[in-house]
Design a protein around this motif. Structure first.
Motif, PDB file in Angstrom:
ATOM      1  N   ASP A   7       0.831  -1.206   0.000  1.00 52.18           N
ATOM      2  CA  ASP A   7       0.000   0.000   0.000  1.00 52.18           C
ATOM      3  C   ASP A   7       0.865   1.256   0.000  1.00 52.18           C
ATOM      4  OD1 ASP A   7      -2.306  -1.516   0.018  1.00 52.18           O
ATOM      5  OD2 ASP A   7      -2.544  -1.416   2.185  1.00 52.18           O
ATOM      6  N   THR A  11       0.951   4.019  -2.972  1.00 50.11           N
ATOM      7  CA  THR A  11       0.708   5.429  -2.681  1.00 50.11           C
ATOM      8  C   THR A  11       1.863   6.290  -3.174  1.00 50.11           C
ATOM      9  OG1 THR A  11      -0.624   4.875  -0.753  1.00 50.11           O
ATOM     10  CG2 THR A  11       0.287   7.102  -0.838  1.00 50.11           C
ATOM     11  N   ALA A  14       1.798   6.429  -6.990  1.00 44.11           N
ATOM     12  CA  ALA A  14       0.700   7.285  -7.466  1.00 44.11           C
ATOM     13  C   ALA A  14       1.057   8.761  -7.284  1.00 44.11           C
ATOM     14  CB  ALA A  14      -0.596   6.946  -6.732  1.00 44.11           C
ATOM     15  N   ARG A  15       1.683   9.096  -6.162  1.00 37.98           N
ATOM     16  CA  ARG A  15       2.101  10.480  -5.924  1.00 37.98           C
ATOM     17  C   ARG A  15       3.142  10.928  -6.951  1.00 37.98           C
ATOM     18  NH1 ARG A  15       0.873  13.173  -1.347  1.00 37.98           N
ATOM     19  NH2 ARG A  15      -0.262  12.069   0.255  1.00 37.98           N
ATOM     20  N   ASP A  35      -5.064  14.997  -1.752  1.00 35.43           N
ATOM     21  CA  ASP A  35      -5.521  13.621  -1.964  1.00 35.43           C
ATOM     22  C   ASP A  35      -6.204  13.459  -3.316  1.00 35.43           C
ATOM     23  OD1 ASP A  35      -4.508  12.787   0.419  1.00 35.43           O
ATOM     24  OD2 ASP A  35      -6.418  12.737   1.475  1.00 35.43           O
ATOM     25  N   ASP A  36      -6.987  14.450  -3.709  1.00 35.74           N
ATOM     26  CA  ASP A  36      -7.675  14.371  -4.997  1.00 35.74           C
ATOM     27  C   ASP A  36      -6.697  14.338  -6.167  1.00 35.74           C
ATOM     28  OD1 ASP A  36     -10.147  14.342  -3.790  1.00 35.74           O
ATOM     29  OD2 ASP A  36     -10.436  16.509  -3.955  1.00 35.74           O
ATOM     30  N   TRP A  38      -3.484  13.121  -6.273  1.00 31.18           N
ATOM     31  CA  TRP A  38      -2.720  11.894  -6.464  1.00 31.18           C
ATOM     32  C   TRP A  38      -3.588  10.644  -6.528  1.00 31.18           C
ATOM     33  CZ3 TRP A  38      -2.664   7.864  -3.044  1.00 31.18           C
ATOM     34  CH2 TRP A  38      -3.017   8.123  -1.720  1.00 31.18           C
ATOM     35  N   LYS A  39      -4.758  10.653  -5.905  1.00 27.68           N
ATOM     36  CA  LYS A  39      -5.598   9.450  -5.913  1.00 27.68           C
ATOM     37  C   LYS A  39      -6.168   9.134  -7.290  1.00 27.68           C
ATOM     38  CE  LYS A  39      -6.758   9.006  -1.079  1.00 27.68           C
ATOM     39  NZ  LYS A  39      -7.790   8.979  -0.066  1.00 27.68           N
ATOM     40  N   GLN A  40      -6.251  10.127  -8.165  1.00 28.47           N
ATOM     41  CA  GLN A  40      -6.714   9.847  -9.526  1.00 28.47           C
ATOM     42  C   GLN A  40      -5.689   9.031 -10.313  1.00 28.47           C
ATOM     43  OE1 GLN A  40      -7.337  13.541 -11.526  1.00 28.47           O
ATOM     44  NE2 GLN A  40      -5.265  14.266 -11.157  1.00 28.47           N
ATOM     45  N   CYS A  41      -4.464   8.949  -9.825  1.00 31.28           N
ATOM     46  CA  CYS A  41      -3.410   8.181 -10.503  1.00 31.28           C
ATOM     47  C   CYS A  41      -3.257   6.768  -9.925  1.00 31.28           C
ATOM     48  CB  CYS A  41      -2.086   8.931 -10.419  1.00 31.28           C
ATOM     49  SG  CYS A  41      -2.098  10.454 -11.379  1.00 31.28           S
ATOM     50  N   LEU A  42      -4.098   6.373  -8.985  1.00 26.67           N
ATOM     51  CA  LEU A  42      -3.995   5.025  -8.408  1.00 26.67           C
ATOM     52  C   LEU A  42      -4.163   3.907  -9.440  1.00 26.67           C
ATOM     53  CD1 LEU A  42      -5.663   5.348  -4.902  1.00 26.67           C
ATOM     54  CD2 LEU A  42      -3.315   4.658  -5.413  1.00 26.67           C
TER      55      LEU A  42
END
Length: 106
Positions: A7, A11, A14-15, A35-36, A38-42
């Motif tokens: 995890d 993370t 993705a960042r 969060d918005d 970098w989380k779109q790159c998960l």
């Protein structure tokens, strides 16, 4: 609940992907992203985690990596995943769930 190493790796990846896409040259690790952002790159990070390097062949000013990948991977994905952001790379290839490329380090 504790966070697993996978995890944390996901993370971090993705960042880094988000920072690169957003052109954050002052924050290549994406530590200041919301969060918005970098989380779109998960999903892309999860895909990149499926590329596993099984062999490294060092050379002068470069290293060649060979490994396994999803069967539907493309050369563009290999280049995006492994070529150095500043030095670049060359000779990326994908065939039958395997990949390889040369990463410049000089």
């Amino acid at each position: 609940m504790t966070e697993t190493q996978t995890d944390r790796n996901l993370t971090t990846l993705a960042r880094r992907i988000a920072a690169k896409k957003l052109g954050r040259m002052d924050d290549l690790w994406g530590n200041t992203l919301t969060d918005d952002e970098w989380k779109q790159c998960l999903p892309e990070a999860e895909r990149w985690m499926k590329f596993e390097v099984t062999q490294r062949i060092p050379g002068y000013g470069h290293v060649m990596v060979i490994g396994t990948c999803p069967p539907d991977a493309t050369v563009a994905e290999v280049e995006a995943r492994f070529h150095h952001w500043y030095f670049g790379g060359r000779d990326a290839w994908v065939k039958d769930g395997r990949f390889g490329c040369t990463i410049h380090t000089d």
